[in-house]
Design an enzyme around this catalytic site. Structure first.
Site, PDB file in Angstrom:
ATOM      1  N   SER A  21       0.824  -1.201   0.000  1.00 56.63           N
ATOM      2  CA  SER A  21       0.000   0.000   0.000  1.00 56.63           C
ATOM      3  C   SER A  21       0.864   1.258   0.000  1.00 56.63           C
ATOM      4  O   SER A  21       1.886   1.319   0.663  1.00 56.63           O
ATOM      5  CB  SER A  21      -0.885  -0.022   1.246  1.00 56.63           C
ATOM      6  OG  SER A  21      -1.702   1.114   1.258  1.00 56.63           O
ATOM      7  N   LYS A  45      -4.069   1.852  -2.006  1.00 52.51           N
ATOM      8  CA  LYS A  45      -3.675   3.047  -1.247  1.00 52.51           C
ATOM      9  C   LYS A  45      -4.495   3.185   0.037  1.00 52.51           C
ATOM     10  O   LYS A  45      -5.726   3.072   0.009  1.00 52.51           O
ATOM     11  CB  LYS A  45      -3.877   4.274  -2.147  1.00 52.51           C
ATOM     12  CG  LYS A  45      -3.622   5.619  -1.479  1.00 52.51           C
ATOM     13  CD  LYS A  45      -2.159   5.851  -1.192  1.00 52.51           C
ATOM     14  CE  LYS A  45      -1.970   7.152  -0.377  1.00 52.51           C
ATOM     15  NZ  LYS A  45      -0.677   7.192   0.310  1.00 52.51           N
ATOM     16  N   ASN A  69       9.587   8.723   3.663  1.00 59.36           N
ATOM     17  CA  ASN A  69       8.408   9.439   3.163  1.00 59.36           C
ATOM     18  C   ASN A  69       7.586   9.918   4.343  1.00 59.36           C
ATOM     19  O   ASN A  69       7.515   9.278   5.387  1.00 59.36           O
ATOM     20  CB  ASN A  69       7.576   8.539   2.241  1.00 59.36           C
ATOM     21  CG  ASN A  69       6.545   7.735   3.005  1.00 59.36           C
ATOM     22  OD1 ASN A  69       5.459   8.255   3.348  1.00 59.36           O
ATOM     23  ND2 ASN A  69       6.857   6.493   3.301  1.00 59.36           N
ATOM     24  N   CYS A 131       0.871   3.673  10.691  1.00 62.32           N
ATOM     25  CA  CYS A 131       1.438   4.751   9.880  1.00 62.32           C
ATOM     26  C   CYS A 131       2.185   5.719  10.793  1.00 62.32           C
ATOM     27  O   CYS A 131       1.603   6.247  11.732  1.00 62.32           O
ATOM     28  CB  CYS A 131       0.363   5.503   9.108  1.00 62.32           C
ATOM     29  SG  CYS A 131       1.064   6.868   8.156  1.00 62.32           S
ATOM     30  N   LYS A 166      -1.783  -4.544  10.079  1.00 64.85           N
ATOM     31  CA  LYS A 166      -0.420  -4.149   9.681  1.00 64.85           C
ATOM     32  C   LYS A 166       0.292  -3.473  10.840  1.00 64.85           C
ATOM     33  O   LYS A 166      -0.146  -2.446  11.350  1.00 64.85           O
ATOM     34  CB  LYS A 166      -0.480  -3.216   8.466  1.00 64.85           C
ATOM     35  CG  LYS A 166       0.890  -2.851   7.905  1.00 64.85           C
ATOM     36  CD  LYS A 166       0.779  -2.184   6.544  1.00 64.85           C
ATOM     37  CE  LYS A 166       2.131  -1.758   6.026  1.00 64.85           C
ATOM     38  NZ  LYS A 166       2.026  -1.109   4.705  1.00 64.85           N
ATOM     39  N   THR A 194       6.888   1.177   7.912  1.00 61.97           N
ATOM     40  CA  THR A 194       8.187   1.856   7.853  1.00 61.97           C
ATOM     41  C   THR A 194       8.741   2.144   9.244  1.00 61.97           C
ATOM     42  O   THR A 194       8.011   2.240  10.220  1.00 61.97           O
ATOM     43  CB  THR A 194       8.048   3.190   7.106  1.00 61.97           C
ATOM     44  OG1 THR A 194       6.992   3.934   7.703  1.00 61.97           O
ATOM     45  CG2 THR A 194       7.747   2.969   5.639  1.00 61.97           C
ATOM     46  N   GLY A 244       9.186  -5.152   3.865  1.00 65.61           N
ATOM     47  CA  GLY A 244      10.210  -4.264   4.388  1.00 65.61           C
ATOM     48  C   GLY A 244      11.480  -4.428   3.571  1.00 65.61           C
ATOM     49  O   GLY A 244      12.246  -5.358   3.810  1.00 65.61           O
TER      50      GLY A 244
END
Lengths: 303, 243
Positions: A21, A45, A69, A131, A166, A194, A244
């Site tokens: 995603s 997304k 990002n 996130c 996730k 991330t 990852g």
């Protein structure tokens, strides 16, 4: 003839490769380049209840073997995703798709999943509680076992589709969160999101990205991701989607040996738009080289 | 968008830290005002560089060696083969130009003005160009624009070449234009926005992740909705810009 098929919560994938995603939009940009039906599936997304512009720019900072990002979940909101994005996705992709969902409260997550639940093409939910780019939002859920449990239960209550949570690597012990998700009824987990990172511009002497910090991804994080997949495989029985820094077919095999049933490819798609397709094409060669006849057989093989 | 191999034909310095590279390869997918995204050995992300000129099978780019990637590029030898994504971005709409278009380029915003000027001259337009630099040693391509038949004005911040000051100081001498196109650093674009009397098109720069619309790394807000500089831009029309 090697067998690349794997099964993810009862749905068979032709291969374990899933563009991650946030690196693949809703698929149609990439469908201009190649037939995306070669993919196992893809995770669309990250979608939230309301439309989001995301964070100010610059949102990108380059790193050694990776990038940071801080996009901040830019998306048109679940209603427009249903009305505008999914019809376009359907035209170029005929397989079940993975719906990536984010939120800022337990109710947000449940609302967005419920809204998407009647979309036949959605095969799985991937619930992003990790996130790193939204203040007081996604990350807070992913870093507490209690919240992970609450979100899992709330989402499971509104859908019969398989739910994958996730997870964030930015925690003391990822296996605690994984266990909490499993106990709350999650069908699987996907990891890692991330790693929180930053860069400073030597000319301006200020952080490169406007949000100061962002999510670090790319080949540099592969060993960390692999280690966490390995640890979670020992901690839970539900399937794991590993990701990852995966950039090659060799990385895919390694991730599966650590315990992943399927493997997501993220940053690599941004550097080479054909990356996922090329990894799929290269898998049989790598399997033959390492005498693997069926990918199913190697899941968790390193334990 | 296409992913292609291009071979370096030449790579020479033309001003202070500014290099001109010519590449041979399939240029059929490339339009004026677009950019290419080049993979560099030693850098993780590609480098987006605007298209300066196109001849059949030959692409010209001009770039400034300001960071790790572009410094590696500056040292690449003739014959090196590069992995290039072409056909990126929307490009300029030359149909809006009117008879007397004005082109305003600043620094590394000058190169995309060259192919634009060439195409407009070929369409029979009377093209005026303002090229802005910090100082004389930064300046390049004045003669190339003149050879196209464009009327060229130059400004330098320190006055070592042409009008002393910014492109907007040179703009004061030009009253007669039907439309404008501009590319340069954002403060310059904003000054041009405020100093121009007609509508026009602005080419923006932003740090990009992918360069082809996938990552949302370079989004901006416009009056016509959210846009990705790499995919829906880099060219925005004056009427939609929100500063």
């Amino acid at each position: 003839m090697v067998d690349t098929k794997v099964t993810l919560s009862g749905i068979e994938l032709d291969n374990p490769i899933i563009p991650a995603s946030g690196t693949f939009g809703f698929g149609y940009e990439f469908a201009e380049l190649y037939d995306i039906n070669v993919l196992g599936t893809f995770s669309f997304k990250g979608t939230t209840k309301d439309a989001r512009f995301g964070n100010p720019t610059p949102r990108i900072a380059e790193c050694e073997s990776g990038l940071i990002n801080s996009v901040g979940l830019q998306n048109p909101g679940v209603e427009k995703v249903k009305a505008q994005e999914l019809p376009k996705l359907k035209k170029c992709f005929s397989k079940p798709v993975m719906a990536n969902v984010s939120g800022f409260s337990v109710e947000d997550y449940a609302y967005t999943c419920q809204m998407l639940n009647d979309e036949e093409q959605i095969g799985w939910f991937e619930v992003n509680i990790s996130c790193p780019n939204v203040h007081g939002g996604g990350l807070a859920f992913g870093t507490s076992a209690k919240n992970a449990e609450l979100v899992t239960k709330a989402v499971k209550a509104v859908t019969n589709k398989p739910v994958y949570i996730k997870l964030s690597p930015n925690v003391t012990d990822i296996t605690e969160i994984a266990k909490a998700c499993e106990a709350a009824g999650a069908d699987g987990i996907s990891l890692i999101n991330t790693l929180l990172g930053m860069r400073i511009d030597l000319k301006t002497k200020k952080p490169v990205v406007a949000n100061k910090m962002g999510g670090f991804s790319g080949p540099a994080i592969f060993p960390v991701a692999l280690r966490m997949v390995y640890q979670c495989y020992e901690a839970v029985k539900i399937p794991i989607i590993g990701m990852g820094g995966v950039s090659t077919a060799e990385d895919v095999v390694e991730m599966m040996l650590a315990g992943a049933t399927a493997v997501e490819v993220g940053a690599a798609n941004l550097v080479n738009p054909f990356a996922s397709k090329e990894i799929i094409e290269d898998l049989p060669r790598v399997m033959e080289k390492y005498k693997i006849s069926s990918l199913k057989d190697i899941i968790g093989g390193a334990h | 968008m296409k992913q292609l191999k291009f071979k370096i034909l030449s790579n020479v310095q033309i001003a202070d830290k500014v290099y001109k590279m010519t590449l041979s390869g399939d240029t059929t997918d490339i339009k004026c005002g677009q950019f290419v995204n080049i993979q560099i050995d030693g850098a993780y992300l590609r480098r987006p560089i605007s298209v300066c000129d196109l001849e059949q099978g030959v692409l010209t780019i001009i770039y400034k060696a300001v960071g790790k990637g572009t410094e590696i590029m500056a040292n690449l030898d003739k014959g090196t083969v590069l992995d290039v994504l072409t056909g990126l971005g929307n490009g300029y709409d030359i149909a809006q130009s009117g008879d007397k278009p004005l082109l305003i380029g600043g620094g590394v915003g000058v190169p995309p003005m060259y192919l634009l000027a060439k195409e407009l001259v070929n369409e029979g337009k009377k093209v005026t160009v303002i090229l802005g630099f910090n100082t004389k040693t930064d300046a390049f391509y004045m003669e190339e624009f003149e050879n196209l038949g464009a009327k060229v004005f130059v400004s330098t911040v320190d006055g070592t070449l042409g009008v002393k000051g910014f492109v907007t100081d040179a703009l004061k001498e030009i009253a007669d234009y039907t439309y404008f196109y501009t590319c340069g650093p954002e403060p310059m674009l904003k000054a041009v926005y405020n100093a121009t009397a007609t509508s026009g098109q602005f080419s923006f720069e932003e740090r990009m992740g992918c360069g082809f619309g996938a990552c949302m790394g370079c989004s901006c807000k416009t009056k016509y909705g959210n846009k990705r500089i790499c995919k829906d831009g880099p060219v925005l029309v004056k009427e939609e810009i929100i500063w």
